[in-house]
Design a protein around this motif. Structure first.
Motif, short mmCIF file in Angstrom:
data_model
loop_
_atom_site.label_atom_id
_atom_site.label_comp_id
_atom_site.label_asym_id
_atom_site.label_seq_id
_atom_site.Cartn_x
_atom_site.Cartn_y
_atom_site.Cartn_z
N ARG A 68 35.16 41.11 51.97
CA ARG A 68 35.86 39.86 52.26
C ARG A 68 37.23 39.76 51.59
O ARG A 68 37.60 38.73 51.02
N LEU A 69 37.97 40.84 51.64
CA LEU A 69 39.32 40.87 51.07
C LEU A 69 40.32 40.27 52.04
O LEU A 69 40.10 40.24 53.26
N LEU A 70 41.44 39.82 51.50
CA LEU A 70 42.58 39.40 52.31
C LEU A 70 43.39 40.68 52.55
O LEU A 70 44.14 41.11 51.67
N LEU A 71 43.18 41.31 53.69
CA LEU A 71 43.67 42.67 53.92
C LEU A 71 45.20 42.80 53.92
O LEU A 71 45.72 43.85 53.57
N ASN A 72 45.92 41.76 54.27
CA ASN A 72 47.39 41.81 54.25
C ASN A 72 47.97 41.52 52.87
O ASN A 72 49.17 41.65 52.67
N LYS A 73 47.12 41.11 51.94
CA LYS A 73 47.55 40.84 50.57
C LYS A 73 47.31 42.07 49.71
O LYS A 73 46.45 42.90 49.98
N THR A 74 48.08 42.16 48.61
CA THR A 74 47.94 43.31 47.70
C THR A 74 46.66 43.19 46.87
O THR A 74 46.02 42.13 46.85
N VAL A 75 46.37 44.26 46.18
CA VAL A 75 45.22 44.27 45.27
C VAL A 75 45.35 43.12 44.27
O VAL A 75 44.42 42.33 44.10
N LEU A 109 42.43 51.74 39.84
CA LEU A 109 43.21 51.05 40.86
C LEU A 109 44.60 50.64 40.35
O LEU A 109 45.35 50.00 41.08
N GLN A 110 44.95 51.02 39.12
CA GLN A 110 46.21 50.57 38.53
C GLN A 110 47.43 51.00 39.35
O GLN A 110 48.39 50.26 39.47
N ASN A 111 47.37 52.16 39.97
CA ASN A 111 48.52 52.63 40.77
C ASN A 111 48.49 52.06 42.19
O ASN A 111 49.38 52.34 42.99
N LYS A 112 47.49 51.24 42.50
CA LYS A 112 47.37 50.62 43.83
C LYS A 112 47.56 49.11 43.77
O LYS A 112 47.42 48.44 44.78
N LYS A 113 47.88 48.56 42.60
CA LYS A 113 47.88 47.11 42.45
C LYS A 113 48.85 46.37 43.36
O LYS A 113 48.61 45.21 43.70
N ASN A 114 49.91 47.01 43.80
CA ASN A 114 50.87 46.38 44.70
C ASN A 114 50.72 46.84 46.15
O ASN A 114 51.58 46.58 46.99
N THR A 115 49.61 47.50 46.44
CA THR A 115 49.32 48.01 47.78
C THR A 115 48.51 46.97 48.56
O THR A 115 47.51 46.47 48.04
N PRO A 116 48.91 46.66 49.78
CA PRO A 116 48.07 45.79 50.61
C PRO A 116 46.70 46.44 50.82
O PRO A 116 46.59 47.65 51.03
N SER A 121 41.21 52.85 50.93
CA SER A 121 39.97 53.40 51.48
C SER A 121 38.85 52.38 51.30
O SER A 121 39.00 51.40 50.57
N GLY A 122 37.72 52.63 51.95
CA GLY A 122 36.57 51.74 51.80
C GLY A 122 36.08 51.63 50.37
O GLY A 122 35.74 50.55 49.89
N GLY A 123 36.06 52.76 49.66
CA GLY A 123 35.65 52.75 48.25
C GLY A 123 36.62 51.96 47.37
O GLY A 123 36.20 51.23 46.47
N GLU A 124 37.91 52.12 47.63
CA GLU A 124 38.92 51.37 46.87
C GLU A 124 38.80 49.88 47.16
O GLU A 124 38.88 49.05 46.24
N GLN A 125 38.58 49.51 48.41
CA GLN A 125 38.41 48.10 48.75
C GLN A 125 37.19 47.52 48.04
O GLN A 125 37.23 46.40 47.53
#
Length: 181
Positions: A68-75, A109-116, A121-125
């Motif tokens: 249930r993430l907001l997919l267009n929003k960043t981490v 996930l520190q290098n993905k924090k500004n990634t929508p 990936s499914g595991g990262e989500q």
């Protein structure tokens, strides 16, 4: 011990399928409950029942099976979305920011924090979903299949975080799974 959840004689039926009949459950502060059952036996239904009926009584953090993430929003935006704001300054408290940074580091996930989130990936989500649950600091954690999209190394990391953030801090948790692992 203080009771967090007390369910007496719960009955839930879908169509002609009885998931719960006269089901009772009591969970005290600091207890960890693991529920293992095959798919379709009512594990998520029980978590949903608890979330819907106790959210006004206790602070609940629910890591949903479907994220249930907001997919267009960043981490970071997904995590900050559920963090209570400092009403006077309308900003997130510095300690919370530090905690979030540590969680992101622990969950790789520190290098993905500004990634929508739609680019993860499914595991990262799933790990973002868990970071959001841990950052909220509830009275009760509801974790629905928190390892389903994880490889063995990430499962170990998540187990370590659960141990450090929930069990050792005497928090209350219900973890459900259809996997014996």
């Amino acid at each position: 011990m203080q009771k967090i959840i007390e369910i007496n004689n719960l009955n839930i039926t879908f169509g002609n399928k009885k998931l719960f009949e006269n089901y009772s459950l009591q969970i005290n502060q600091g207890e960890t409950l693991g529920i293992y059952a095959p798919t379709g036996k009512g594990k998520t239904t029980l978590l949903n029942y608890i979330a819907q009926n106790y959210y006004k009584i206790i602070k609940i953090s629910y890591a949903y099976q479907d994220n249930r993430l907001l997919l267009n929003k960043t981490v970071l935006q997904n995590i900050n979305f559920i963090i209570p704001k400092d009403k006077q300054k309308n900003k997130i408290i510095k300690d919370t920011n530090n905690k979030i940074e540590l969680l992101l580091q622990d969950l790789e996930l520190q290098n993905k924090k500004n990634t929508p989130c739609k680019f993860l990936s499914g595991g990262e989500q799933q790990r973002v979903n868990l970071a959001r649950a841990f950052a909220f600091e509830p009275d009760l954690f509801l974790l629905d299949e928190p390892f389903s999209a994880q490889d063995i190394e990430h499962k170990k990391q998540i187990c370590s975080i659960i141990k450090n953030q929930i069990i050792e801090k005497n928090k209350t948790m219900i973890l459900v799974s259809h996997s014996q692992d």
